[in-house]
Design a protein around this motif. Sequence first.
Motif, short mmCIF file in Angstrom:
data_model
loop_
_atom_site.label_atom_id
_atom_site.label_comp_id
_atom_site.label_asym_id
_atom_site.label_seq_id
_atom_site.Cartn_x
_atom_site.Cartn_y
_atom_site.Cartn_z
N LEU A 149 -29.92 17.03 -4.97
CA LEU A 149 -29.98 16.00 -4.15
C LEU A 149 -31.21 15.65 -4.15
CD1 LEU A 149 -26.59 14.06 -3.33
CD2 LEU A 149 -27.71 13.67 -5.85
N VAL A 150 -32.27 15.24 -4.75
CA VAL A 150 -33.64 15.29 -4.63
C VAL A 150 -34.00 14.02 -3.55
CG1 VAL A 150 -36.02 15.32 -4.43
CG2 VAL A 150 -34.35 16.08 -6.61
N ARG A 151 -33.95 14.80 -2.17
CA ARG A 151 -33.92 13.38 -1.28
C ARG A 151 -35.90 12.54 -1.66
NH1 ARG A 151 -33.46 11.29 5.39
NH2 ARG A 151 -35.24 10.85 5.83
N VAL A 152 -36.27 11.82 -1.68
CA VAL A 152 -37.57 10.87 -2.16
C VAL A 152 -38.16 10.26 -1.13
CG1 VAL A 152 -39.38 10.11 -4.17
CG2 VAL A 152 -36.72 11.50 -4.30
N VAL A 153 -39.32 9.57 -0.55
CA VAL A 153 -39.78 8.59 0.20
C VAL A 153 -40.70 8.31 -0.46
CG1 VAL A 153 -40.89 8.95 2.46
CG2 VAL A 153 -39.01 10.65 1.77
N ASP A 154 -41.23 7.04 -0.07
CA ASP A 154 -42.29 6.28 -0.92
C ASP A 154 -43.43 5.35 0.79
OD1 ASP A 154 -43.95 5.68 -2.73
OD2 ASP A 154 -43.06 3.74 -3.56
N GLU A 155 -44.37 5.19 0.11
CA GLU A 155 -44.69 3.95 1.23
C GLU A 155 -43.74 2.92 1.32
OE1 GLU A 155 -47.43 4.42 3.11
OE2 GLU A 155 -47.29 6.28 2.46
N GLY A 156 -43.85 2.02 2.39
CA GLY A 156 -42.62 1.45 2.61
C GLY A 156 -41.69 1.61 3.12
N ASP A 157 -40.93 2.73 3.28
CA ASP A 157 -39.44 3.06 3.49
C ASP A 157 -39.57 2.86 4.82
OD1 ASP A 157 -39.45 3.34 0.75
OD2 ASP A 157 -38.96 5.75 0.69
N ALA A 158 -37.87 2.66 4.70
CA ALA A 158 -37.39 2.71 6.26
C ALA A 158 -37.42 4.50 6.83
CB ALA A 158 -36.68 1.52 6.66
N LEU A 159 -38.01 4.49 7.63
CA LEU A 159 -37.51 6.48 8.29
C LEU A 159 -37.22 6.17 8.93
CD1 LEU A 159 -40.52 8.20 6.17
CD2 LEU A 159 -37.99 8.09 5.65
N PRO A 161 -37.83 7.79 13.28
CA PRO A 161 -38.36 9.16 14.39
C PRO A 161 -36.72 10.61 13.77
CG PRO A 161 -38.69 7.02 15.44
CD PRO A 161 -37.87 6.67 14.27
N GLY A 162 -37.53 11.21 13.83
CA GLY A 162 -36.43 12.47 14.08
C GLY A 162 -35.95 12.90 12.34
N GLN A 163 -36.21 11.81 11.75
CA GLN A 163 -35.14 12.43 10.50
C GLN A 163 -36.51 12.64 9.97
OE1 GLN A 163 -32.31 8.95 9.60
NE2 GLN A 163 -31.29 9.65 11.75
N TYR A 164 -37.30 13.06 9.44
CA TYR A 164 -38.71 12.69 8.48
C TYR A 164 -38.69 14.10 7.40
CZ TYR A 164 -40.89 8.91 11.00
OH TYR A 164 -41.55 8.03 12.58
N SER A 192 -31.81 8.27 -0.45
CA SER A 192 -33.14 8.44 0.70
C SER A 192 -31.74 7.45 1.95
CB SER A 192 -33.98 7.02 0.28
OG SER A 192 -34.32 7.11 2.20
N PHE A 193 -32.22 7.54 2.70
CA PHE A 193 -31.73 6.81 3.86
C PHE A 193 -32.40 6.50 4.73
CE2 PHE A 193 -29.97 6.58 9.01
CZ PHE A 193 -28.56 5.84 8.02
N PRO A 194 -32.28 5.22 5.40
CA PRO A 194 -31.10 3.98 4.99
C PRO A 194 -31.29 3.66 3.83
CG PRO A 194 -32.58 2.74 6.41
CD PRO A 194 -33.27 4.36 6.65
N CYS A 195 -30.18 2.92 2.73
CA CYS A 195 -30.52 1.94 1.96
C CYS A 195 -30.10 0.75 1.98
CB CYS A 195 -30.20 3.37 0.57
SG CYS A 195 -30.39 3.82 -0.01
N LEU A 205 -27.17 -8.28 4.49
CA LEU A 205 -27.29 -7.20 4.43
C LEU A 205 -28.60 -7.10 3.54
CD1 LEU A 205 -26.19 -4.19 5.47
CD2 LEU A 205 -25.42 -4.67 3.45
N GLU A 206 -29.48 -6.73 3.69
CA GLU A 206 -30.68 -6.68 2.35
C GLU A 206 -30.62 -5.51 2.51
OE1 GLU A 206 -33.50 -10.33 3.86
OE2 GLU A 206 -34.05 -7.79 4.59
N LYS A 207 -31.63 -4.47 1.09
CA LYS A 207 -31.42 -2.93 0.62
C LYS A 207 -32.84 -2.54 1.44
CE LYS A 207 -34.22 -4.57 -3.51
NZ LYS A 207 -34.12 -4.14 -5.33
N THR A 208 -33.04 -1.50 1.22
CA THR A 208 -34.43 -1.73 2.26
C THR A 208 -35.16 -0.88 0.32
OG1 THR A 208 -33.77 0.96 2.71
CG2 THR A 208 -33.52 -1.11 4.42
N ASN A 209 -36.45 -0.52 1.20
CA ASN A 209 -37.52 0.29 -0.55
C ASN A 209 -37.57 0.69 -0.86
OD1 ASN A 209 -40.07 -0.70 -1.10
ND2 ASN A 209 -40.45 1.45 -0.55
N ASN A 210 -36.43 1.65 0.13
CA ASN A 210 -35.76 3.34 -0.47
C ASN A 210 -34.55 2.89 -1.26
OD1 ASN A 210 -36.35 3.10 2.73
ND2 ASN A 210 -35.46 4.70 2.65
N ALA A 211 -34.73 2.21 -0.97
CA ALA A 211 -32.98 1.98 -2.46
C ALA A 211 -33.51 1.36 -3.26
CB ALA A 211 -32.08 0.70 -2.68
#
Length: 385
Positions: A149-159, A161-164, A192-195, A205-211
């Motif tokens: 599984l490819v972990r993917v990150v974009d601008e505006g995602d919720a990340l 610290p310590g998990q970048y 990704s995490f958290p979705c 409950l809201e989806k994050t940009n990660n989703a």
Amino acid sequence: MFMKKTIERNPNLINTAIQLHQLGEIQPDTYVLDVDTILKNARLILDEANKQGVELYFMLKQIGRNPDLAKLLIEAGFPAAVVVDFREAKTMMANHIPLGNVGHLVQIPTHLLREIMEYGTQYITIYSLDKLKEINQVAKELGITQKVLVRVVDEGDALYPGQYGGFELKDLSKYIEDFKKMKHIEIAGATSFPCFLQNTRKDILEKTNNADTILKAQNLLLDAGFPARELNMPSTTSVYTLPFIHELKGTQGEPGHALTGTTPMHAEKDLPEVPAYVYVSEVSHNFKGHAYLYGGGLYRRGNLKHVLFDQKGKRWQSTIKPLPEENIDYYLEVNEEEPVGTTAIMALRTQIFVTRSEVALVKGIQIGIPKIMGIYDSQGKYLRG
């Protein structure tokens, strides 16, 4: 954080934890886990996942990586575990627990790849092309094809610290040709995490940009010809959130805190899962008008506020003084003096694997015949019965 809901929804757990402490069967700095309630919660989550068509892997780092509880969850119907790091993978492997996903939050070290891949894991999450090349080489030597599984990150995602880490969405297309060169790899999807996150202001409950990010990544991978059917969407996976995962086209969830009824939303709402653990301590001493409880089990993001005291059946509540970030939780400070030796019960959000606590698995709580199955350290090692 969970004291009110635990008193309301699982008083038998509180009564049992007090009894075990006052009989000397458990020591201060012990988490008491209500095994029957955890398994009931698990079945509720599994039933909803089946309705929604979402595959589940359980995560146990938050309650101490316990292998005996893992075995019970496999018996309940979970296909495999997701592990937070390579040490948890080794614990599960030593106890013959199937692995569903390794590498999601902590990548597998180079010299452990072969051991883990020989044992077998359905998926490995990757953050980099370098790690993918290592996995491909080991898979070649073993004569297997490894799903990743490819972990993917974009601008505006919720990340956090310590998990970048991960592939930036804007650069993902640049790696397509490199991915295609890996003959012993199957690019099975994105993660990704958290979705999902709770919006406490709106109480929803809201989806994050990660989703959105991983859905875009999946489409890119599918267009490139990869069988990227999986969308792994962890964070607060529960009966309540599983329809959201399905709605967003997610295929995998990873229940952790929901197994013990302790996601942030469980502190505010009567969701299907019931709180299933408490933290037990006792008053050590008093000093300058404040009582001090034995510590060791504090998780800094646990939002610990309230403590319930019991002295031979007499009960009352007080509040815990916040501990500065730079201090070790040798003791937890209460805002007034209390009788030395008094039982103290707390219900906080925890991550037991980062504590030095003991963990007591107890069955029979809900039928009034509690029995300690075992006492373990915070890493899942059996200590005594």
